[in-house]
Design a protein around this motif. Structure first.
Motif, short mmCIF file in Angstrom:
data_model
loop_
_atom_site.label_atom_id
_atom_site.label_comp_id
_atom_site.label_asym_id
_atom_site.label_seq_id
_atom_site.Cartn_x
_atom_site.Cartn_y
_atom_site.Cartn_z
N TRP A 127 0.82 -1.22 0.00
CA TRP A 127 0.00 0.00 0.00
C TRP A 127 0.85 1.27 0.00
N GLU A 128 2.03 1.18 0.64
CA GLU A 128 2.91 2.36 0.64
C GLU A 128 3.29 2.72 -0.79
N ILE A 129 3.58 1.69 -1.57
CA ILE A 129 3.95 1.94 -2.98
C ILE A 129 2.75 2.50 -3.74
N VAL A 130 1.59 1.88 -3.54
CA VAL A 130 0.39 2.32 -4.26
C VAL A 130 0.09 3.79 -3.96
N PHE A 131 0.07 4.13 -2.68
CA PHE A 131 -0.31 5.50 -2.34
C PHE A 131 0.84 6.50 -2.55
N GLY A 132 2.06 6.01 -2.52
CA GLY A 132 3.17 6.89 -2.89
C GLY A 132 3.05 7.30 -4.35
N VAL A 133 2.77 6.32 -5.20
CA VAL A 133 2.60 6.61 -6.63
C VAL A 133 1.37 7.51 -6.85
N ALA A 134 0.28 7.17 -6.16
CA ALA A 134 -0.95 7.96 -6.34
C ALA A 134 -0.75 9.41 -5.90
N THR A 135 -0.04 9.60 -4.79
CA THR A 135 0.22 10.97 -4.32
C THR A 135 1.02 11.74 -5.36
N ALA A 136 2.07 11.10 -5.87
CA ALA A 136 2.91 11.77 -6.87
C ALA A 136 2.10 12.07 -8.13
N TRP A 137 1.23 11.14 -8.50
CA TRP A 137 0.45 11.31 -9.72
C TRP A 137 -0.54 12.48 -9.59
N PHE A 138 -1.27 12.49 -8.50
CA PHE A 138 -2.22 13.59 -8.31
C PHE A 138 -1.50 14.93 -8.12
N ALA A 139 -0.32 14.88 -7.51
CA ALA A 139 0.45 16.12 -7.37
C ALA A 139 0.83 16.63 -8.76
N TRP A 140 1.23 15.69 -9.63
CA TRP A 140 1.59 16.08 -11.00
C TRP A 140 0.37 16.66 -11.72
N LEU A 141 -0.78 16.01 -11.56
CA LEU A 141 -2.00 16.53 -12.20
C LEU A 141 -2.35 17.92 -11.67
N THR A 142 -2.16 18.13 -10.39
CA THR A 142 -2.44 19.44 -9.79
C THR A 142 -1.55 20.50 -10.41
N ILE A 143 -0.28 20.17 -10.51
CA ILE A 143 0.67 21.15 -11.08
C ILE A 143 0.32 21.42 -12.53
N ARG A 144 0.01 20.35 -13.25
CA ARG A 144 -0.30 20.50 -14.68
C ARG A 144 -1.54 21.37 -14.88
N GLU A 145 -2.55 21.11 -14.07
CA GLU A 145 -3.79 21.88 -14.22
C GLU A 145 -3.63 23.31 -13.72
N TRP A 146 -2.79 23.47 -12.72
CA TRP A 146 -2.52 24.83 -12.26
C TRP A 146 -1.85 25.63 -13.37
N MET A 147 -0.92 24.97 -14.05
CA MET A 147 -0.26 25.68 -15.16
C MET A 147 -1.25 25.94 -16.29
N LEU A 202 -5.94 18.67 -5.50
CA LEU A 202 -5.30 18.89 -4.21
C LEU A 202 -5.96 18.00 -3.15
N GLN A 203 -7.27 17.87 -3.26
CA GLN A 203 -8.01 17.03 -2.33
C GLN A 203 -7.47 15.60 -2.36
N HIS A 204 -7.18 15.14 -3.57
CA HIS A 204 -6.70 13.76 -3.68
C HIS A 204 -5.22 13.64 -3.36
N VAL A 205 -4.47 14.71 -3.57
CA VAL A 205 -3.09 14.71 -3.09
C VAL A 205 -3.11 14.56 -1.58
N LEU A 206 -3.98 15.33 -0.94
CA LEU A 206 -4.09 15.28 0.52
C LEU A 206 -4.54 13.89 0.99
N GLY A 207 -5.56 13.35 0.32
CA GLY A 207 -6.08 12.04 0.72
C GLY A 207 -5.04 10.95 0.56
N CYS A 208 -4.40 10.93 -0.60
CA CYS A 208 -3.38 9.89 -0.84
C CYS A 208 -2.18 10.09 0.08
#
Lengths: 255, 326
Positions: free
Chosen positions: A67-87, A106-112
């Motif tokens: 689960w650490e791997i799963v949510f580590g990847v998910a956090t990074a992914w949503f963070a990337w989406l947040t940055i991309r959409e912010w840009m 951001l909500q999902h970055v926080l959740g993950c």
């Protein structure tokens, strides 16, 4: 997880129901070509199953460390989406169409991130105590209780924010009642449960179908038909609320 | 046809992050709504804190019973009765308390239920103020601005009244006066902060080691940074307790009259109120929420939220009135 066992069972039950509902959203959306946010529904399934396993150890379905791997990847992914959409939102072309899209991810970055934190805290508590079960995470297990509190407060903030916006989301019934050849009627405009999804569903400028995890339903769009009725945005928001409260509860237990 | 173009053409209004609003049913939150959401947030935090393991133990009912001593019999009797009742049915009672608070938080956040939830929160807060907080130590002389007087939960009730979404708002220079009117809201502020100033001069606060003992007691069980902060503050107050109590009383008295002053001065004193509330919250050890045994964030956070409701606005006329005349 420390706490009342009946309470843990209740929260775990809510999480399993939520996860099962999100699976059904994914299946129905795929089979009936109805729009939904596959990324969000998918991560809700993972979170629901993971939280149920943390709350009730016999419901664990993953290997240690998985689960650490799963949510580590998910956090990074949503963070990337947040940055991309912010840009993207800074571009004048899209600024007016999609307001504050980053708030969603951001909500999902926080959740993950909260999930990752909890699993890491469990691992370190288990290592410290020499135990082997999730129940080794006693109330004082968190190494950084202030961070747990900050994450919980952030999640509660999103729960309140989502609940406030809940009545503003059009119901599926209202959307389905419109004439199929007509555009979305004023006052009943309802589209996918996420802002980012709406923009992602739009055909790209080069006319190619999008491949970013959404259900574009391009054939209907090209045929001039009204798009298919989306999966319920309100129930998606309710899932967010249930997830946020449960995750906040688990974080508070770690203080 | 893209979805967002459709939305724009049809007048649909995107709600940041989660979907598209129906124009006629949803409006972006105004200042009062944001403050209501702040109140909902704190109720939600309260609810989840109530789910902690400690609250399901005998320690919870003992904590409630501990607020009775020193109160008049007519106040103490019901406190002892409810503590006994909770002691006999700890799990059911505490589970119910937590669920009620959860529903209050979500109800205030969910617009169709906001009036119902705010109304219920007033009744619930008054009951808890009496049966759970012993009227905040007002009558037994134990109350101090640094230990949660006049009872954190009564501030929830006060906020619910001040943030009530009336059918027709009154002109007021701050959000808190929109429902009750500015005069009543100012009076409530004066009574609250004036009583805090008065309590700062009582022996429970002004005695030589009272303040330092209170703050040092809050440090127990806290994480290092907060315990260190509270211990340093306690050490500072150890030699200056009575003087610090007088200074605190003077500051609180200035804050109490601040809402009667012209806007620039009022704004400055509301800012002082927010800073003072933050200092009180730290002195309270954030209500003990980081110790695993805190039932609520205590009074500091609520005082800060209350102060925000009195923040002088640029325009004293409610938004609805402005749009009607436009």
């Amino acid at each position: 997880m420390a706490g009342q066992s009946w309470l843990a069972d209740t929260f775990a039950g809510i999480m399993i129901i939520t996860a099962a509902y999100c699976v059904s959203r994914l299946v129905v959306a795929r089979r009936q070509h109805r729009p939904t946010d596959f990324r969000v529904d998918g991560v809700h399934v993972l979170m629901g199953v993971a939280m149920a396993g943390m709350l009730v150890p016999r419901l664990r379905v993953f290997w240690a460390g998985g689960w650490e791997i799963v949510f580590g990847v998910a956090t990074a992914w949503f963070a990337w989406l947040t940055i991309r959409e912010w840009m993207a939102s800074r571009e004048p072309r899209t600024r007016s169409a999609v307001s504050h899209p980053r708030a969603h991810h951001l909500q999902h970055v926080l959740g993950c991130g909260a999930m990752l934190y909890m699993f890491l805290a469990v691992t370190s508590a288990r290592a410290a105590s020499g135990g082997s079960g999730m129940s080794g995470m006693a109330g004082s297990a968190a190494r950084f209780p202030t961070l747990a509190l900050i994450l919980a407060l952030g999640l509660f903030g999103y729960v309140v924010w989502t609940a406030d916006r809940l009545p503003g989301l059009a119901t599926v019934a209202a959307f389905a009642a419109r004439p199929t050849s007509a555009p979305v009627p004023a006052g009943a405009a309802s589209y996918p449960s996420t802002a980012t999804q709406a923009s992602a569903m739009a055909p790209r400028e080069d006319g190619q179908a999008r491949t970013d995890g959404q259900a574009p339903d391009d054939s209907r769009l090209r045929a001039g038909q009204a798009p298919a009725t989306p999966m319920s945005p309100r129930l998606a928001a309710c899932c967010e609320i249930a997830m946020g409260v449960t995750m906040g509860y688990m974080l508070i237990l770690m203080l | 046809m893209t979805s967002h173009v459709t939305d724009a053409r049809s007048g649909g209004r995107r709600i940041g992050g989660i979907g598209v609003a129906r124009e006629e049913s949803w409006a972006a939150p105004d200042t009062r709504r944001w403050l209501q959401l702040g109140l909902a947030f704190i109720w939600l935090l309260d609810a989840v804190l109530q789910f902690q393991s400690f609250m399901f133990s005998k320690g919870f009912s003992q904590m409630l019973a501990g607020t009775a001593p020193g109160n008049p019999a007519v106040i103490a009797g019901p406190i002892n009765w409810s503590a006994r009742l909770i002691d006999q049915h700890t799990v059911v009672a505490n589970g119910a308390f937590a669920v009620i608070q959860l529903l209050l938080g979500l109800g205030i956040a969910w617009r169709p239920a906001v009036r119902l939830a705010l109304g219920a929160s007033i009744g619930w807060a008054i009951a808890v103020w009496w049966l759970g907080e012993g009227l905040g130590g007002i009558l037994n002389g134990a109350g101090s601005p640094a230990n949660g007087a006049p009872g954190a939960v009564i501030i929830y009730a006060l906020l619910a009244v001040l943030l009530w979404p009336g059918k027709r708002d009154r002109p007021a220079p701050f959000v808190a006066g929109r429902f009750t009117g500015a005069a009543v809201a100012r009076l409530l502020w004066l009574v609250l902060w004036g009583s805090l100033a008065y309590m700062a001069l009582l022996p429970a606060t002004r005695a030589a080691k009272a303040l330092s003992g209170m703050v040092a007691g809050m440090a127990s069980g806290e994480p290092g940074w907060l315990a260190g902060l509270d211990n340093h503050l306690a050490a500072f107050l150890a030699q200056r307790g009575p003087a610090a109590a007088v200074v605190l009383a003077v500051v609180l008295a200035f804050i109490a009259v601040g809402v009667y002053l012209p806007r620039p001065a009022a704004r400055a004193l509301i800012a002082v109120a927010i800073v003072t509330s933050a200092a009180i919250w730290i002195a309270e050890g954030l209500g003990g929420i980081l110790t695993g045994g805190g039932t609520d964030p205590n009074s500091g956070l609520l005082l800060a939220l209350l102060a925000l409701t009195y923040w002088p606005l640029a325009n004293s006329r409610p938004a609805a009135t402005r749009s009607e005349s436009a």
